[in-house]
Design a protein around this motif. Structure first.
Motif: not given
Length: 327
Positions: A3, A5, A65, A114-115, A142-143
């Motif tokens: 992921h 960012y 982000d 969402d992140l 974080t997710t």
């Protein structure tokens, strides 16, 4: 799965609410009356549209982000800025704290929910005879459920002279270092911390290197028993660029600094360089750059000053960005 960012910091240059705002305390209304003369709804809307046009172009048109900002008066104007970014289809949320600065300007973060999930936020007062901006911290996950800490700074300005005002920035640096110690005590030395801000000193100045304990040596950060910080802006030292220009001299006042938790071999979150090999980027959009021999940003200014450019101006600082990767 990785992921990525995209993290940004920007001094928005006096993003004030309208001159007769009901959100402004009476003592600030009296103090700012002359400064904000003419700062009406139409001017504020132009300012927000200018800022949002740049933010929307960051990260190849996807927007950051997470981004930290300073020189913003209250949460209401921040929410208006977020609304102006609606075309990005981001789930942006605001983390903000009203500070006791003499001009009523604050530090805040805007993050994509969402992140990142906001867990806590804290503010640390910098003890100075005349009130200045607090240091502002948010803890997010974080997710993937990993914790990250972001710390925003807007240290006392050089107004009055760089060396006359240096002790105030040293106070802010000592405050930051003290709370970095507490973070390590509570969260452990491997907690990833991203420190960002307008420090009103450059990455090689004493307040940054000797008191905030920032360095260009990753190994020093990893091996040190005290919480040293790795300063990403050293990678731009030969660029000749600045985030702010004073009498046409480029100054890198806006910076990112990272804790050892982002450099340990076991860390699942770490920084990544941009395609040009630099660890950080000064975001230079053509429409923000003044003409002539120097790449000064075009400031937006205020109606009460001679430097008021509502049609062509944005801010007196450029944004800066960095990349984080989570495995």
């Amino acid at each position: 799965m990785e992921h990525n960012y995209y993290i940004t910091w920007w001094n928005l240059e006096n993003l004030f609410d309208v001159e007769e705002s009901s959100w402004r305390p009476e003592y600030l209304q009296n103090r700012l009356r002359n400064e904000l003369k003419g700062w009406d709804r139409s001017v504020l809307n132009k300012k927000i549209n200018k800022l949002s046009s740049i933010i929307s172009n960051l990260n190849n048109g996807r927007g950051p982000d997470l981004f930290g900002v300073c020189e913003v008066e209250n949460e209401r104007v921040l929410q208006q800025l977020v609304e102006a970014l609606s075309s990005l289809s981001r789930s942006y949320r605001v983390a903000h704290h009203d500070m006791s600065d003499n001009r009523g300007i604050d530090i805040a973060f805007v993050y994509d929910s969402d992140l990142f999930s906001l867990q806590n936020q804290f503010h640390y007062e910098v003890l100075k005879r005349s009130a200045t901006r607090d240091i502002f911290q948010i803890n997010v996950t974080t997710t993937q459920g990993r914790e990250l800490i972001f710390i925003g700074n807007h240290w006392p300005s050089r107004s009055g002279g760089e060396y006359v005002t240096e002790p105030y920035r040293i106070l802010a640096a000592e405050t930051l270092s003290y709370w970095m110690e507490r973070i390590h005590d509570i969260k452990g030395t491997d907690i990833p911390v991203v420190v960002m801000g307008d420090f009103n000193d450059e990455y090689f100045n004493r307040s940054i290197t000797e008191y905030a304990l920032s360095t260009k040596s990753q190994q020093k950060v990893i091996n040190s028993r005290t919480p040293r910080l790795y300063n990403l802006m050293w990678s731009l030292s030969s660029s000749g660029l600045g985030t702010f220009y004073y009498q046409n001299f480029p100054l890198v006042l806006d910076q990112f600094m990272l804790s050892k938790g982002l450099f340990l071999s076991s860390s699942p979150i770490f920084p990544r360089t941009f395609t040009d090999g630099n660890s950080a980027k000064i975001e230079l959009f053509d429409e923000m750059i003044s003409g002539g021999d120097y790449r000064n940003p075009i400031r937006f200014g205020r109606p009460s000053t001679s430097e008021f450019n509502p049609e062509t101006g944005y801010s007196d600082h450029y944004p800066i960005s960095m990349l984080l990767v989570e495995e």
